[in-house]
Motif scaffolding. Structure first.
Motif, PDB file in Angstrom:
ATOM      1  N   HIS A 118     -96.252  43.726 133.757  1.00  0.00           N
ATOM      2  CA  HIS A 118     -94.823  43.579 134.026  1.00  0.00           C
ATOM      3  C   HIS A 118     -94.607  42.895 135.373  1.00  0.00           C
ATOM      4  O   HIS A 118     -93.753  42.020 135.496  1.00  0.00           O
ATOM      5  CB  HIS A 118     -94.160  44.949 134.017  1.00  0.00           C
ATOM      6  CG  HIS A 118     -92.698  44.903 134.275  1.00  0.00           C
ATOM      7  ND1 HIS A 118     -91.812  44.288 133.420  1.00  0.00           N
ATOM      8  CD2 HIS A 118     -91.953  45.369 135.299  1.00  0.00           C
ATOM      9  CE1 HIS A 118     -90.582  44.390 133.907  1.00  0.00           C
ATOM     10  NE2 HIS A 118     -90.642  45.040 135.047  1.00  0.00           N
TER      11      HIS A 118
ATOM     12  N   PHE B 113     -96.702  28.726 123.848  1.00  0.00           N
ATOM     13  CA  PHE B 113     -96.043  28.163 125.023  1.00  0.00           C
ATOM     14  C   PHE B 113     -96.101  29.151 126.186  1.00  0.00           C
ATOM     15  O   PHE B 113     -96.133  30.367 125.990  1.00  0.00           O
ATOM     16  CB  PHE B 113     -94.555  27.898 124.726  1.00  0.00           C
ATOM     17  CG  PHE B 113     -94.295  27.049 123.518  1.00  0.00           C
ATOM     18  CD1 PHE B 113     -94.320  27.596 122.242  1.00  0.00           C
ATOM     19  CD2 PHE B 113     -94.017  25.699 123.659  1.00  0.00           C
ATOM     20  CE1 PHE B 113     -94.069  26.815 121.123  1.00  0.00           C
ATOM     21  CE2 PHE B 113     -93.764  24.910 122.544  1.00  0.00           C
ATOM     22  CZ  PHE B 113     -93.791  25.474 121.275  1.00  0.00           C
TER      23      PHE B 113
ATOM     24  N   TYR C 128     -93.576  29.527 129.553  1.00  0.00           N
ATOM     25  CA  TYR C 128     -92.403  29.083 130.297  1.00  0.00           C
ATOM     26  C   TYR C 128     -92.379  29.783 131.642  1.00  0.00           C
ATOM     27  O   TYR C 128     -92.871  30.906 131.788  1.00  0.00           O
ATOM     28  CB  TYR C 128     -91.113  29.425 129.546  1.00  0.00           C
ATOM     29  CG  TYR C 128     -90.791  28.500 128.405  1.00  0.00           C
ATOM     30  CD1 TYR C 128     -91.359  28.684 127.147  1.00  0.00           C
ATOM     31  CD2 TYR C 128     -89.908  27.436 128.583  1.00  0.00           C
ATOM     32  CE1 TYR C 128     -91.046  27.833 126.097  1.00  0.00           C
ATOM     33  CE2 TYR C 128     -89.594  26.585 127.537  1.00  0.00           C
ATOM     34  CZ  TYR C 128     -90.175  26.798 126.297  1.00  0.00           C
ATOM     35  OH  TYR C 128     -89.865  25.950 125.253  1.00  0.00           O
TER      36      TYR C 128
ATOM     37  N   GLN D 142     -89.707  30.704 135.067  1.00  0.00           N
ATOM     38  CA  GLN D 142     -88.352  30.715 135.626  1.00  0.00           C
ATOM     39  C   GLN D 142     -88.462  31.029 137.113  1.00  0.00           C
ATOM     40  O   GLN D 142     -88.739  32.173 137.495  1.00  0.00           O
ATOM     41  CB  GLN D 142     -87.472  31.731 134.921  1.00  0.00           C
ATOM     42  CG  GLN D 142     -86.011  31.635 135.355  1.00  0.00           C
ATOM     43  CD  GLN D 142     -85.102  32.412 134.426  1.00  0.00           C
ATOM     44  OE1 GLN D 142     -85.504  33.361 133.772  1.00  0.00           O
ATOM     45  NE2 GLN D 142     -83.849  32.006 134.361  1.00  0.00           N
TER      46      GLN D 142
ATOM     47  N   LEU E  83     -85.113  28.333 132.923  1.00  0.00           N
ATOM     48  CA  LEU E  83     -86.399  28.410 132.254  1.00  0.00           C
ATOM     49  C   LEU E  83     -86.927  27.001 132.039  1.00  0.00           C
ATOM     50  O   LEU E  83     -86.174  26.117 131.592  1.00  0.00           O
ATOM     51  CB  LEU E  83     -86.239  29.048 130.874  1.00  0.00           C
ATOM     52  CG  LEU E  83     -86.502  30.543 130.713  1.00  0.00           C
ATOM     53  CD1 LEU E  83     -86.129  30.958 129.295  1.00  0.00           C
ATOM     54  CD2 LEU E  83     -87.942  30.869 130.996  1.00  0.00           C
TER      55      LEU E  83
ATOM     56  N   PHE F 288     -93.056  33.589 131.103  1.00  0.00           N
ATOM     57  CA  PHE F 288     -92.854  34.049 129.731  1.00  0.00           C
ATOM     58  C   PHE F 288     -93.808  33.326 128.786  1.00  0.00           C
ATOM     59  O   PHE F 288     -93.873  32.100 128.775  1.00  0.00           O
ATOM     60  CB  PHE F 288     -91.419  33.780 129.263  1.00  0.00           C
ATOM     61  CG  PHE F 288     -90.379  34.580 129.987  1.00  0.00           C
ATOM     62  CD1 PHE F 288     -89.757  34.061 131.117  1.00  0.00           C
ATOM     63  CD2 PHE F 288     -90.016  35.836 129.547  1.00  0.00           C
ATOM     64  CE1 PHE F 288     -88.790  34.781 131.785  1.00  0.00           C
ATOM     65  CE2 PHE F 288     -89.046  36.568 130.214  1.00  0.00           C
ATOM     66  CZ  PHE F 288     -88.436  36.045 131.341  1.00  0.00           C
TER      67      PHE F 288
ATOM     68  N   ARG G 100     -90.436  33.168 119.569  1.00  0.00           N
ATOM     69  CA  ARG G 100     -90.437  34.560 120.006  1.00  0.00           C
ATOM     70  C   ARG G 100     -91.062  34.621 121.393  1.00  0.00           C
ATOM     71  O   ARG G 100     -92.167  34.121 121.589  1.00  0.00           O
ATOM     72  CB  ARG G 100     -91.257  35.440 119.054  1.00  0.00           C
ATOM     73  CG  ARG G 100     -90.725  35.452 117.637  1.00  0.00           C
ATOM     74  CD  ARG G 100     -89.427  36.212 117.515  1.00  0.00           C
ATOM     75  NE  ARG G 100     -88.848  36.117 116.188  1.00  0.00           N
ATOM     76  CZ  ARG G 100     -88.829  37.105 115.303  1.00  0.00           C
ATOM     77  NH1 ARG G 100     -89.362  38.284 115.619  1.00  0.00           N
ATOM     78  NH2 ARG G 100     -88.287  36.933 114.122  1.00  0.00           N
ATOM     79  N   PHE G 101     -90.342  35.244 122.320  1.00  0.00           N
ATOM     80  CA  PHE G 101     -90.798  35.363 123.694  1.00  0.00           C
ATOM     81  C   PHE G 101     -91.364  36.747 123.983  1.00  0.00           C
ATOM     82  O   PHE G 101     -90.898  37.749 123.421  1.00  0.00           O
ATOM     83  CB  PHE G 101     -89.631  35.117 124.664  1.00  0.00           C
ATOM     84  CG  PHE G 101     -89.213  33.681 124.787  1.00  0.00           C
ATOM     85  CD1 PHE G 101     -88.363  33.107 123.863  1.00  0.00           C
ATOM     86  CD2 PHE G 101     -89.667  32.905 125.843  1.00  0.00           C
ATOM     87  CE1 PHE G 101     -87.968  31.787 123.974  1.00  0.00           C
ATOM     88  CE2 PHE G 101     -89.275  31.579 125.972  1.00  0.00           C
ATOM     89  CZ  PHE G 101     -88.425  31.024 125.031  1.00  0.00           C
ATOM     90  N   GLY G 102     -92.339  36.799 124.899  1.00  0.00           N
ATOM     91  CA  GLY G 102     -92.758  38.074 125.440  1.00  0.00           C
ATOM     92  C   GLY G 102     -91.735  38.572 126.444  1.00  0.00           C
ATOM     93  O   GLY G 102     -90.768  37.869 126.762  1.00  0.00           O
ATOM     94  N   ALA G 103     -91.967  39.764 126.955  1.00  0.00           N
ATOM     95  CA  ALA G 103     -91.007  40.383 127.878  1.00  0.00           C
ATOM     96  C   ALA G 103     -91.053  39.778 129.273  1.00  0.00           C
ATOM     97  O   ALA G 103     -90.163  40.034 130.092  1.00  0.00           O
ATOM     98  CB  ALA G 103     -91.254  41.878 127.956  1.00  0.00           C
TER      99      ALA G 103
END
Lengths: 115, 110
Positions: free
Chosen positions: B9, B34, B36, B38, B44, B90, B99-102
């Motif tokens: 996290h 992918f 990404y 931020q 992003l 991400f 679909r993105f991870g947290a």
């Protein structure tokens, strides 16, 4: 090249009120996406447009959320009525076409707080 | 259903330390992967992507990621981080939709 524009940047409303967000994608981009990003989570796709048609809205809560892209350019996302759990950042993204090999360009997002 | 897991996290490193951020996905078929990033106060943006071919993918700013099919993983690496790498990262998987991870928040201390 201008990026993806979104407005407003911030919005605070009370539950049961309505709200609308606006997105202007990069010029020439056929595909437009709306994502919801709740604090501490990754973006979740709400709806995908190809020109002015909906490609995927399987994760859009259709009882309260609606979106349109009437002329295949700008798009609006509406929530009516809002709930507390709708507090999130709403991201708009666009890409030249829909395929995975086309990069998605993200806007700055609209931060919605529902009180 | 496809899902994406990011193991950390929040990661805190000192400048010049090496970085590895974990990403695992759950889908047995062909995937597009992918990473990404931020940066604080910014949008992003895409760091790198993998579709096929060489499983070691190089991206911008010295980042790379390795696709290991047998482990369903796509970990992000950088040999020496800088203070300017402080950001949220991400991992994302696209099959039908993205679909993105947290996300993993990286803090690099000067």
């Amino acid at each position: 090249e201008a990026g993806v524009a979104q407005s407003p940047r911030y919005k605070i409303i009370e539950k049961r009120q309505s709200v609308a967000f606006w997105c202007n994608p990069i010029s020439g981009h056929a595909t437009l996406y709306w994502y919801q990003q709740i604090l501490g989570q990754g973006p979740k796709l709400l709806i995908q447009f190809q020109n002015n048609g909906v490609v995927d809205d399987s994760q859009l809560p259709k009882d309260r959320f609606s979106a349109e892209r009437l002329k295949g350019v700008d798009s609006t996302l509406k929530i009516q009525p809002a709930k507390l759990e709708d507090s999130a950042v709403y991201l708009c993204a666009s890409s030249l076409e829909a395929g995975a090999n086309y990069e998605q360009y993200f806007g700055p997002g609209t931060r919605l707080t529902v009180t | 259903a496809q899902s994406v897991s990011q193991h950390n996290h929040h990661v805190i490193l000192s400048e010049a330390a090496s970085l590895e951020l974990g990403c695992n996905y759950s889908y047995g078929g062909t995937v597009n992967l992918f990473w990404y990033v931020q940066y604080p106060g910014q949008h992003l943006q895409l760091l790198l992507k993998y579709f096929s071919g060489d499983p070691l993918v190089k991206g911008i700013k010295g980042f790379e990621a390795e696709f290991i099919k047998s482990k369903f993983s796509f970990n992000l690496r950088k040999p020496s981080v800088q203070w300017s790498d402080t950001a949220e990262y991400f991992c994302a998987v696209k099959i039908h939709d993205m679909r993105f991870g947290a996300g993993t928040r990286l803090t690099v201390k000067p």
